[in-house]
Design an enzyme around this catalytic site. Sequence first.
Site, PDB file in Angstrom:
ATOM      1  N   HIS A   1      13.066  38.541   6.627  1.00  0.00           N
ATOM      2  CA  HIS A   1      11.908  37.998   7.598  1.00  0.00           C
ATOM      3  C   HIS A   1      12.174  38.687   8.765  1.00  0.00           C
ATOM      4  CE1 HIS A   1      12.140  33.667   5.452  1.00  0.00           C
ATOM      5  NE2 HIS A   1      11.469  34.525   4.901  1.00  0.00           N
TER       6      HIS A   1
ATOM      7  N   VAL B   1      16.576  37.314  11.719  1.00  0.00           N
ATOM      8  CA  VAL B   1      18.057  36.500  11.264  1.00  0.00           C
ATOM      9  C   VAL B   1      18.021  35.875   9.992  1.00  0.00           C
ATOM     10  CG1 VAL B   1      18.290  36.077  13.832  1.00  0.00           C
ATOM     11  CG2 VAL B   1      16.717  34.462  12.282  1.00  0.00           C
ATOM     12  N   HIS B   2      17.076  36.441   9.274  1.00  0.00           N
ATOM     13  CA  HIS B   2      17.003  35.998   7.731  1.00  0.00           C
ATOM     14  C   HIS B   2      16.907  36.924   6.780  1.00  0.00           C
ATOM     15  CE1 HIS B   2      14.593  32.099   9.117  1.00  0.00           C
ATOM     16  NE2 HIS B   2      16.142  31.851   9.387  1.00  0.00           N
ATOM     17  N   GLY B   3      18.207  37.125   5.795  1.00  0.00           N
ATOM     18  CA  GLY B   3      18.156  38.149   5.044  1.00  0.00           C
ATOM     19  C   GLY B   3      18.676  37.457   3.749  1.00  0.00           C
TER      20      GLY B   3
END
Length: 494
Positions: free
Chosen positions: A270, A426-428
């Site tokens: 994201h 910050v979202h993987g």
Amino acid sequence: MSPFRRERASDSDVLVIGSGAGGSVVARELAAAGLRVTVLEEGPRVSTDHIAAATPAENMRRLYRQGGLTPVFGTPTLAYGEGRCVGGTTVVNGGLLWEPPPALLGRWAAESGVAGYRAADLAPHLALVTRRLGVAAQQHGAGNHDSRLLAAGAERLGRRWQYAHRAVLGCRHSNRCTTGCPTGAKQSMAVSYLPEAEALGARILPGTRVLRILHQDGAATGVVAAGPGGRTAVHRAREVFLAAGPLQTPALLQRSRIHRRTAGRELSLHVNLRTVARFDEPVHADRGTIFTAQVHEFGGDGVLMMPSNVTRGTLAAALASRPPQLLDRLLAAFATLGSYTTQVRLQGKARILATPRGGLLLRHGMTSADHSRLREAFRRTGEVLFAAGARELLPPVASARPLHSRAEAEEFCRRVRPGDWELVSVHGMASARMGLPERGGICDEHGRPHGFRRLRVCDASVLPGVTGISPQGTVMAFAHEIAERFLSTAPGRP
């Protein structure tokens, strides 16, 4: 003699690498089952009191890897932020905890060929997480006028919004979620699952960086790790659970010669667009709580909008590339400003390459569809904020002038180029995803890398795809299921 055999650090039933949302779940559940659990965490252990006593800038340096600025190269280059401390990214996130949509889980099951992770399977785990962490809809606090404005703008346009679901007990609206909660109200793993794991007998070793996983004949036997003083040691275990995060987990697999050509090849992301809005009325966004309202109208397209409460320091840092006169004017009008995050699910994947001496090289491959989605996401954000009464918007593009109407926002969207955006992530997820080998899966339904025994992946890496929502709840539910499957089959379990 191998240099890695200079010291024998410990023997355990289970080694857990990483102490974030996935690793903490496994540590707590396996310790509760009577197993000897050791958690190896690369970052420091930082108490709530120390977080409260430090400045946000000090906590950024202490709690994040590289101060939150890991570059992901591409067009444009974006900054990736991940926690590096006991509790992992849960210490520095917004405390959002959404249940994964049943349709998403059903699609993952169909695409991956893996059974047992549909909504009915994960429902008991999600109910347990909700109860333990006190997850509830976060109502607006006294200082959340930026959230109220976003909700009002959405309602004027007939857009669907809802209160955020957050893992918080007794929030005091300190506006410091992303640099560590100074009151302990946010139920990060550092104040919830990990203390419970320790009470059940688990050991946590902070400042311990795992260099590689040891394995023989397809079975993990332990790890080589560098401790706080830099001394290299071997930790042996009957089972190793890998939960170092969506970047570090595939990197460690590569360094350990475990699926080194496929682990980390397809990282899903994201990305966040940040828009500063100026209103005629006082907003006092620095007095509220992050993310108390989310616009979900476009969630099916992978787009969410939410306020991201702001301080003078974070505003100045975010706008450092703008003309000084503009920054001075906005700081003078600080009380009337709101800062809003638009989260966008990318179609293109990023790739992770582990480099010598522990480094990473990351490169994303955004598609033309992704760039179109970014433009459309900003256009929709502008519509909602202007409907909320914004008089001026500053888009996340260093060269862009302020926008004063929907027409100007439309024109901006027509002209913005792919490389212009200032993006963070910050979202993987899904960098060592679960799935059948013939469908590109790295791990099986137990979290085990295909062809390996006594090793399981249990963090965001193992998710079969990208969630489109904050992934913490999904990660914790998957970790609970992986732990439960291990306990149901583990030989010699106490």
